[in-house]
Design a protein around this motif. Sequence first.
Motif, PDB file in Angstrom:
ATOM      1  N   ASP A 135       0.829  -1.205   0.000  1.00  0.00           N
ATOM      2  CA  ASP A 135       0.000   0.000   0.000  1.00  0.00           C
ATOM      3  C   ASP A 135       0.864   1.256   0.000  1.00  0.00           C
ATOM      4  OD1 ASP A 135      -3.036  -0.863   0.581  1.00  0.00           O
ATOM      5  OD2 ASP A 135      -1.686  -2.209   1.658  1.00  0.00           O
ATOM      6  N   ALA A 136       2.074   1.139   0.540  1.00  0.00           N
ATOM      7  CA  ALA A 136       3.005   2.267   0.535  1.00  0.00           C
ATOM      8  C   ALA A 136       3.961   2.211  -0.646  1.00  0.00           C
ATOM      9  CB  ALA A 136       3.803   2.289   1.834  1.00  0.00           C
ATOM     10  N   CYS A 137       4.301   1.016  -1.096  1.00  0.00           N
ATOM     11  CA  CYS A 137       5.228   0.851  -2.223  1.00  0.00           C
ATOM     12  C   CYS A 137       4.457   0.925  -3.538  1.00  0.00           C
ATOM     13  CB  CYS A 137       5.954  -0.484  -2.116  1.00  0.00           C
ATOM     14  SG  CYS A 137       7.291  -0.499  -0.925  1.00  0.00           S
ATOM     15  N   ARG A 138       4.320   2.134  -4.053  1.00  0.00           N
ATOM     16  CA  ARG A 138       3.629   2.345  -5.319  1.00  0.00           C
ATOM     17  C   ARG A 138       4.565   3.083  -6.282  1.00  0.00           C
ATOM     18  NH1 ARG A 138      -1.775   1.716  -4.881  1.00  0.00           N
ATOM     19  NH2 ARG A 138      -1.526   1.233  -7.105  1.00  0.00           N
ATOM     20  N   ASP A 139       4.113   3.263  -7.518  1.00  0.00           N
ATOM     21  CA  ASP A 139       4.968   3.955  -8.491  1.00  0.00           C
ATOM     22  C   ASP A 139       5.251   5.389  -8.059  1.00  0.00           C
ATOM     23  OD1 ASP A 139       5.211   1.735 -10.054  1.00  0.00           O
ATOM     24  OD2 ASP A 139       3.658   2.316 -11.493  1.00  0.00           O
ATOM     25  N   THR A 140       4.263   6.041  -7.467  1.00  0.00           N
ATOM     26  CA  THR A 140       4.447   7.391  -6.930  1.00  0.00           C
ATOM     27  C   THR A 140       3.687   7.489  -5.614  1.00  0.00           C
ATOM     28  OG1 THR A 140       2.494   8.368  -7.993  1.00  0.00           O
ATOM     29  CG2 THR A 140       4.542   8.326  -9.285  1.00  0.00           C
ATOM     30  N   VAL A 141       4.012   8.506  -4.823  1.00  0.00           N
ATOM     31  CA  VAL A 141       3.359   8.650  -3.531  1.00  0.00           C
ATOM     32  C   VAL A 141       1.870   8.951  -3.673  1.00  0.00           C
ATOM     33  CG1 VAL A 141       5.465   9.333  -2.336  1.00  0.00           C
ATOM     34  CG2 VAL A 141       4.042  11.085  -3.414  1.00  0.00           C
ATOM     35  N   ARG A 142       1.470   9.506  -4.777  1.00  0.00           N
ATOM     36  CA  ARG A 142       0.054   9.854  -4.945  1.00  0.00           C
ATOM     37  C   ARG A 142      -0.828   8.622  -5.014  1.00  0.00           C
ATOM     38  NH1 ARG A 142      -1.287  12.144 -10.925  1.00  0.00           N
ATOM     39  NH2 ARG A 142      -3.348  11.968  -9.982  1.00  0.00           N
ATOM     40  N   TYR A 143      -0.243   7.470  -5.345  1.00  0.00           N
ATOM     41  CA  TYR A 143      -1.029   6.240  -5.453  1.00  0.00           C
ATOM     42  C   TYR A 143      -1.020   5.410  -4.172  1.00  0.00           C
ATOM     43  CZ  TYR A 143      -1.230   7.182 -10.462  1.00  0.00           C
ATOM     44  OH  TYR A 143      -1.461   7.759 -11.684  1.00  0.00           O
ATOM     45  N   GLN A 185      -8.001 -16.279  17.504  1.00  0.00           N
ATOM     46  CA  GLN A 185      -7.087 -15.231  17.924  1.00  0.00           C
ATOM     47  C   GLN A 185      -6.394 -14.657  16.697  1.00  0.00           C
ATOM     48  OE1 GLN A 185      -5.975 -16.757  22.387  1.00  0.00           O
ATOM     49  NE2 GLN A 185      -4.534 -17.213  20.780  1.00  0.00           N
ATOM     50  N   VAL A 186      -5.977 -13.403  16.797  1.00  0.00           N
ATOM     51  CA  VAL A 186      -5.346 -12.727  15.663  1.00  0.00           C
ATOM     52  C   VAL A 186      -4.036 -12.108  16.127  1.00  0.00           C
ATOM     53  CG1 VAL A 186      -5.615 -10.989  13.855  1.00  0.00           C
ATOM     54  CG2 VAL A 186      -7.639 -12.182  14.741  1.00  0.00           C
ATOM     55  N   TYR A 187      -2.971 -12.408  15.397  1.00  0.00           N
ATOM     56  CA  TYR A 187      -1.680 -11.778  15.654  1.00  0.00           C
ATOM     57  C   TYR A 187      -1.370 -10.862  14.472  1.00  0.00           C
ATOM     58  CZ  TYR A 187       3.341 -11.045  15.851  1.00  0.00           C
ATOM     59  OH  TYR A 187       4.582 -10.461  15.864  1.00  0.00           O
ATOM     60  N   VAL A 188      -1.201  -9.573  14.752  1.00  0.00           N
ATOM     61  CA  VAL A 188      -0.997  -8.571  13.700  1.00  0.00           C
ATOM     62  C   VAL A 188       0.435  -8.054  13.747  1.00  0.00           C
ATOM     63  CG1 VAL A 188      -1.751  -6.351  12.779  1.00  0.00           C
ATOM     64  CG2 VAL A 188      -3.422  -7.904  13.809  1.00  0.00           C
ATOM     65  N   SER A 189       1.137  -8.214  12.640  1.00  0.00           N
ATOM     66  CA  SER A 189       2.501  -7.698  12.525  1.00  0.00           C
ATOM     67  C   SER A 189       2.484  -6.258  12.029  1.00  0.00           C
ATOM     68  CB  SER A 189       3.307  -8.561  11.553  1.00  0.00           C
ATOM     69  OG  SER A 189       4.533  -7.937  11.227  1.00  0.00           O
ATOM     70  N   SER A 190       3.412  -5.468  12.506  1.00  0.00           N
ATOM     71  CA  SER A 190       3.564  -4.114  11.979  1.00  0.00           C
ATOM     72  C   SER A 190       4.208  -4.157  10.593  1.00  0.00           C
ATOM     73  CB  SER A 190       4.411  -3.265  12.928  1.00  0.00           C
ATOM     74  OG  SER A 190       5.614  -3.926  13.278  1.00  0.00           O
ATOM     75  N   VAL A 191       4.005  -3.089   9.819  1.00  0.00           N
ATOM     76  CA  VAL A 191       4.610  -2.963   8.495  1.00  0.00           C
ATOM     77  C   VAL A 191       6.095  -2.665   8.675  1.00  0.00           C
ATOM     78  CG1 VAL A 191       4.523  -1.734   6.292  1.00  0.00           C
ATOM     79  CG2 VAL A 191       2.421  -2.033   7.647  1.00  0.00           C
ATOM     80  N   PRO A 192       6.978  -3.328   7.913  1.00  0.00           N
ATOM     81  CA  PRO A 192       8.414  -3.073   8.057  1.00  0.00           C
ATOM     82  C   PRO A 192       8.787  -1.621   7.739  1.00  0.00           C
ATOM     83  CG  PRO A 192       8.023  -5.094   6.829  1.00  0.00           C
ATOM     84  CD  PRO A 192       6.692  -4.410   6.955  1.00  0.00           C
ATOM     85  N   VAL A 226       4.042   4.685   9.032  1.00  0.00           N
ATOM     86  CA  VAL A 226       3.784   4.910  10.449  1.00  0.00           C
ATOM     87  C   VAL A 226       2.287   5.012  10.708  1.00  0.00           C
ATOM     88  CG1 VAL A 226       4.047   6.568  12.340  1.00  0.00           C
ATOM     89  CG2 VAL A 226       6.023   5.960  10.920  1.00  0.00           C
ATOM     90  N   ALA A 227       1.575   5.701   9.821  1.00  0.00           N
ATOM     91  CA  ALA A 227       0.121   5.833   9.969  1.00  0.00           C
ATOM     92  C   ALA A 227      -0.571   4.479   9.815  1.00  0.00           C
ATOM     93  CB  ALA A 227      -0.417   6.829   8.944  1.00  0.00           C
ATOM     94  N   TYR A 228      -0.122   3.668   8.864  1.00  0.00           N
ATOM     95  CA  TYR A 228      -0.693   2.326   8.705  1.00  0.00           C
ATOM     96  C   TYR A 228      -0.504   1.518   9.991  1.00  0.00           C
ATOM     97  CZ  TYR A 228      -0.795   3.032   3.570  1.00  0.00           C
ATOM     98  OH  TYR A 228      -1.029   3.485   2.289  1.00  0.00           O
ATOM     99  N   ASN A 229       0.684   1.608  10.565  1.00  0.00           N
ATOM    100  CA  ASN A 229       0.946   0.852  11.793  1.00  0.00           C
ATOM    101  C   ASN A 229       0.071   1.316  12.943  1.00  0.00           C
ATOM    102  OD1 ASN A 229       2.830  -1.020  10.883  1.00  0.00           O
ATOM    103  ND2 ASN A 229       4.535   0.407  11.103  1.00  0.00           N
ATOM    104  N   GLU A 230      -0.214   2.601  12.997  1.00  0.00           N
ATOM    105  CA  GLU A 230      -1.122   3.106  14.030  1.00  0.00           C
ATOM    106  C   GLU A 230      -2.531   2.553  13.834  1.00  0.00           C
ATOM    107  OE1 GLU A 230      -0.770   7.319  13.709  1.00  0.00           O
ATOM    108  OE2 GLU A 230       1.133   7.403  14.810  1.00  0.00           O
ATOM    109  N   VAL A 231      -2.963   2.443  12.579  1.00  0.00           N
ATOM    110  CA  VAL A 231      -4.275   1.871  12.285  1.00  0.00           C
ATOM    111  C   VAL A 231      -4.320   0.402  12.700  1.00  0.00           C
ATOM    112  CG1 VAL A 231      -5.826   1.159  10.416  1.00  0.00           C
ATOM    113  CG2 VAL A 231      -4.861   3.470  10.431  1.00  0.00           C
ATOM    114  N   LEU A 232      -3.296  -0.361  12.327  1.00  0.00           N
ATOM    115  CA  LEU A 232      -3.266  -1.782  12.686  1.00  0.00           C
ATOM    116  C   LEU A 232      -3.334  -1.967  14.201  1.00  0.00           C
ATOM    117  CD1 LEU A 232      -0.502  -2.990  10.192  1.00  0.00           C
ATOM    118  CD2 LEU A 232      -2.958  -3.431  10.017  1.00  0.00           C
ATOM    119  N   ARG A 233      -2.580  -1.155  14.913  1.00  0.00           N
ATOM    120  CA  ARG A 233      -2.575  -1.245  16.378  1.00  0.00           C
ATOM    121  C   ARG A 233      -3.943  -0.864  16.956  1.00  0.00           C
ATOM    122  NH1 ARG A 233       1.694  -0.354  20.325  1.00  0.00           N
ATOM    123  NH2 ARG A 233       3.078   0.298  18.637  1.00  0.00           N
TER     124      ARG A 233
END
Length: 304
Positions: free
Chosen positions: A149-157, A183-190, A240-247
């Motif tokens: 979701d973060a690794c796209r061709d440009t930041v706008r995507y 039970q669910v174990y959620v890993s943070s995004v690297p 960082v924002a994605y990780n906050e959402v996951l948490r």
Amino acid sequence: MQDRSARRRPRIATAVLAAVAVLGSAVLSGCDSDGDGTAEGAAAGKRKPPAAGPVWDRSPKSLAAVGDSITRGFDACSVLTDCPEVSWATGTDNMVRSLAVRLLGEPGAAARSWNHARTGARIAELPEQMALAAKEKPELVTVMIGANDACRDTVRYMTPVADFRSSFETAMRQLRAGAPKAQVYVSSVPDLMRLWETGRDKELVKRIWSLGVCRSMLSDPDDMGAEAAARRASVQKRVVAYNEVLRDVCAKDTRCRHDGGAVFAYPFTGAQLSQWDWFHPGRDGQARLAEIAYRNVTAEQPPA
């Protein structure tokens, strides 16, 4: 002349009503007390013991994995190829010793774990994967997603944070509809910025990245200008924002445990990365992910 029995009726009725009032007061006092008739006893009688919440099972007997290419072991064994046998979550490779192997043993990992992750998947696909995982009725589901979701061709995507949250919430509802007690174990995004910092001074790595690996972060790795710096900072901020959402979403589910940012904080080096793309974890990186997951799943308390 008035009948004497008729004159006695009002006095009898009054006496009965008085007796009922006294009796009712005694009954009510008895209901509100713990038997000693005191005010303290009444207060104690009203208090109810707190309901016990679900206890985290530190040794689940089955496991389903959802997510993206990392969980599929992409580029860990050969170029541009999935290698699920080295997956940190469900693999059977002796070097990696996946979470499933550590929890279930080798025979159990082969028989009672399922990998529904897909290389290239973004968060929008997670509800579908969760629905598939729920059909297995697993005792534990692992989640690792967000890098694409973060690794796209440009930041706008890059996936908007609100959309990321909506998809993850939907995915959790899908799981709960079919497997309410899983039970669910959620890993943070690297940490994608760390990848750039680790490989940007290596000529071979830069040539590999130039083929199109995570362009939003890794394109033009030598460019230290303001525009390139702002682009990389935007990607990092989004991760960082994605990780906050996951948490946050995980915290609202009593049977969910987040890794506390352990994967994001892990100091990956070239030794843990694929020799073919210097982006995905190699065998050693998959083993490190398995270690982190096992430590957090089997911990008595969730990560802080």
